[in-house]
Design an enzyme around this catalytic site. Structure first.
Site, short mmCIF file in Angstrom:
data_model
loop_
_atom_site.label_atom_id
_atom_site.label_comp_id
_atom_site.label_asym_id
_atom_site.label_seq_id
_atom_site.Cartn_x
_atom_site.Cartn_y
_atom_site.Cartn_z
N GLY A 1 -1.16 -2.14 14.16
CA GLY A 1 0.02 -2.13 13.30
C GLY A 1 -0.03 -1.12 12.18
O GLY A 1 1.00 -0.76 11.62
N LYS B 1 16.89 -5.16 3.22
CA LYS B 1 17.24 -4.04 4.09
C LYS B 1 18.69 -4.08 4.57
O LYS B 1 19.28 -3.02 4.84
CB LYS B 1 16.29 -3.99 5.29
CG LYS B 1 14.87 -3.61 4.94
CD LYS B 1 14.00 -3.50 6.18
CE LYS B 1 12.57 -3.13 5.82
NZ LYS B 1 11.72 -2.95 7.02
N LEU C 1 0.81 -1.21 0.00
CA LEU C 1 0.00 0.00 0.00
C LEU C 1 0.85 1.27 0.00
O LEU C 1 0.31 2.38 -0.05
CB LEU C 1 -0.92 0.01 1.23
CG LEU C 1 -1.91 -1.16 1.34
CD1 LEU C 1 -2.76 -1.01 2.58
CD2 LEU C 1 -2.78 -1.27 0.10
N TYR D 1 -0.42 -5.38 10.27
CA TYR D 1 -1.56 -4.56 9.89
C TYR D 1 -2.46 -5.22 8.85
O TYR D 1 -3.41 -4.60 8.37
CB TYR D 1 -1.12 -3.18 9.39
CG TYR D 1 -0.31 -3.17 8.12
CD1 TYR D 1 -0.93 -3.17 6.87
CD2 TYR D 1 1.07 -3.15 8.16
CE1 TYR D 1 -0.19 -3.14 5.70
CE2 TYR D 1 1.83 -3.12 7.01
CZ TYR D 1 1.19 -3.11 5.78
OH TYR D 1 1.93 -3.09 4.62
N ASN E 1 15.70 1.18 5.06
CA ASN E 1 14.43 1.05 4.32
C ASN E 1 14.17 2.24 3.41
O ASN E 1 13.13 2.32 2.77
CB ASN E 1 13.26 0.83 5.27
CG ASN E 1 12.76 2.14 5.88
OD1 ASN E 1 13.56 3.00 6.23
ND2 ASN E 1 11.46 2.27 6.04
N ASP F 1 11.55 3.14 9.60
CA ASP F 1 10.72 2.19 10.34
C ASP F 1 10.64 2.59 11.81
O ASP F 1 9.57 2.61 12.42
CB ASP F 1 11.28 0.77 10.22
CG ASP F 1 11.01 0.15 8.87
OD1 ASP F 1 10.02 0.52 8.23
OD2 ASP F 1 11.79 -0.73 8.45
N GLY G 1 13.75 -7.90 11.37
CA GLY G 1 13.92 -6.55 10.86
C GLY G 1 13.00 -5.55 11.52
O GLY G 1 13.43 -4.47 11.95
N ALA G 2 11.71 -5.89 11.65
CA ALA G 2 10.77 -4.99 12.32
C ALA G 2 11.11 -4.87 13.80
O ALA G 2 11.03 -3.78 14.38
CB ALA G 2 9.34 -5.50 12.15
#
Length: 583
Positions: A536, A359, A304, A515, A380, A395, A422-423
């Site tokens: 999220g 990344k 998105l 999310y 990112n 992020d 990564g998150a």
């Protein structure tokens, strides 16, 4: 229009059989991505520009025009059309008059390609016999939804030219002149032809509507309007075979034509496709006139990010395009990210977002890292500044804005975080920058959690940072001020709860990064139990807003972006849980 610089005919190739090629933009229109490609996808409601071109092919002693555009009257009837001029005006702007033309090559007979032919009444025409036969045949009369694509005036003009002996109707491939050929590919219409041109840089292929946009040929995507699926893909293959280099393909309606090739000074936007410069020889400095941005990752077709960026940029009054560069569609391995980033820089991109699994891999290709990106060990966002590649990470900024907006009074005594990927690296970094006194990082891969904890402990000496196993973490929930969840659990492909929510004390908070769906089982359960909850989507919007700000220097409306983001989610079909092995 009058020439504002040197005329195109002031410089010609010295050798017979060699040509210079120019793209003259005669219009531009803002539409939707879904209007331009076959079948619905998550990008259908993104803003998506269409450019309209004529092409001039200049030889040592000859000049050919490929397509003739449309009339002003037709352009005025198209909503959102920015029209630069009819064919005679555009030619005059680069110092060409109709008498200079040896012939007009019509790639097909749609109104936006053949609509200006009658404005050049004495110039010989070249078209495919099958194309004329189709539009004058019984089949075309029955396909009423295609009637708007042609104009009776244009067809009558071609008929008169045939009757007068001023038109050449070819059957398949034909040499128009040494070094200049036409090639029947079909696909878009039954008689669509592409044009091959010998230049000093190699063979240029004017694809016209055989590839409306570079996304068509580079991602094997059919256009919204076509006559035959097999011929669409045959056309892509034929274009690749004919072109001396992939960089010498000229898409029919892509605004990137003016980005990928060297500009030529004129009263209308004009690109010099091939002459004395490489097709990628263009200044890489970024201006406020136009932003070309992309996203590199694997399996990202449903992202998105393009829709969020482009809508907010449009509302800010920016000329901003955002393109998906999916490694799967490009048939590229993750290790190619450095080469793709450098190519984007050379093509005039302003920036690229980078996502899984690139990344970390992208870092070695960069000239500079922001302090946060260096500490996170992940990038990112790559900014192109004066030819330099600068890596950043939004992020963590996105999660920070999410926390401060949705959980402004969150207690940060003991924070448990599930996930060290990564998150997780970004959310843990954020928790520590916000002042977490004690951060416990939990992961099924305990060694990965330990490495992340040790790295951050060196940078945040005022906080206690430690790793724990999943089993140990369950016992720590009762003493947690809040929990950050940074694993895939909760996605449609990975349903369930990552931990026992009811073990948290009253007054605790829960922050989610998943999310899709926006209402994960964790969010739903925690909210029902009375805990403060951060969904999220806030991190996703936050990182997009921060990226847009760094790229353009303009402060986006994050609240408006979130509203748009939530609206986009409601347009998506409900994903089905994945069965079996992960794709």
């Amino acid at each position: 229009m009058t020439p504002t610089g040197p005329g195109i005919l002031d410089e010609r190739p010295a050798e017979e059989g060699e040509f210079f090629v120019y793209a003259l933009a005669y219009g531009r229109r803002r539409g939707l991505h879904g209007e331009h490609f076959h079948r619905f996808d998550a990008r259908a409601y993104e803003s998506h520009h269409t450019a309209y071109y004529l092409w001039l092919v200049v030889g040592a002693h000859s000049v050919y025009l490929v397509d003739t555009g449309m009339t002003r009257a037709r352009a005025d009837a198209i909503a959102g059309m920015q029209f630069f001029g009819e064919a005679p005006e555009l030619l005059a702007a680069v110092g060409v008059v109709p008498d200079d033309l040896d012939a007009v090559i019509l790639t097909h007979l749609h109104y936006d390609h053949a609509g200006g032919a009658a404005l050049l009444p004495d110039v010989p025409l070249v078209a495919q016999q099958i194309e004329r036969d189709y539009w004058r045949g019984a089949t075309a009369e029955r396909i009423t939804e295609e009637a708007w694509l042609t104009d009776e005036t244009d067809l009558d003009h071609l008929d008169r030219a045939v009757a007068d002996g001023r038109a050449t109707l070819v059957d398949g491939d034909a040499e128009i002149a040494p070094g200049l050929g036409v090639h029947l590919v079909g696909g878009h219409t039954v008689g669509t032809q592409v044009v091959s041109v010998n230049t000093r840089d190699g063979v240029v292929v004017i694809a016209s509507d055989a590839s409306h946009f570079y996304e068509n040929i580079e991602c094997d995507k059919a256009p919204a309007i076509f006559s035959s699926y097999p011929e669409v893909f045959f056309g892509f293959d034929r274009i690749r075979d004919l072109a001396g280099d992939p960089g010498l393909v000229v898409a029919g309606h892509d605004p990137l034509v003016l980005e990928r090739f060297a500009p030529f000074e004129a009263a209308t936007p004009t690109a010099r496709i091939s002459a004395t410069r490489s097709p990628h020889a263009r200044s890489t400095s970024v201006t406020r006139d136009h932003y070309q941005v992309g996203l590199i990752g694997e399996g990202i077709g449903a992202s998105l990010s393009p829709a969020m960026h482009m809508r907010e940029a449009a509302l800010q009054g920016l000329d901003y395009d955002y393109r998906i560069l999916d490694l799967l569609d490009l048939h590229e391995p993750p290790e190619s990210v450095g080469r793709l980033v450098r190519r984007a820089r050379d093509e005039g991109y302003a920036a690229l977002n980078i996502t899984h699994p690139c990344k970390q891999l992208v870092i070695e290709a960069l000239d500079e890292l922001s302090p946060a990106a260096a500490q996170l060990g992940a990038v990112n966002l790559v900014l192109m500044r004066d030819g330099r590649l600068i890596g950043d990470n939004t992020d963590w900024l996105g999660f920070r804005s999410a926390m401060t907006d949705a959980l402004p009074n969150a207690e940060l005594g003991t924070v448990l975080q599930f996930g060290a990927g990564g998150a997780g690296a970004a959310t843990a970094y954020t928790a520590l920058t916000l002042g977490a006194e004690r951060l416990v990082i939990v992961d099924v891969d305990v060694e990965r959690a330990r490495e992340l904890a040790e790295r951050y402990a060196q940078h945040f000496s005022g906080s206690e940072v430690m790793a724990a196993s999943s089993a140990d973490a369950q016992a720590m929930l009762a003493a947690a001020s809040g929990v950050i969840h940074s694993t895939p659990t909760g996605m449609a492909q990975h349903p369930g709860l990552p931990f026992d929510v009811t073990a948290l004390p009253a007054g605790a908070w829960v922050a989610e990064v998943v999310y899709r769906p926006i209402e994960t089982e964790l969010v739903r359960t925690a909210r029902a139990a009375g805990y403060q909850v951060l969904d999220g989507g806030r991190m996703a919007v936050g990182q997009a807003a921060e990226s847009l700000k760094l790229i353009t220097g303009i402060e986006p409306d994050a609240a408006r972006m979130r509203e748009h983001f939530l609206a986009l989610l409601t347009l998506e079909p409900e994903p089905e849980p994945e069965k079996g092995a992960r794709r």
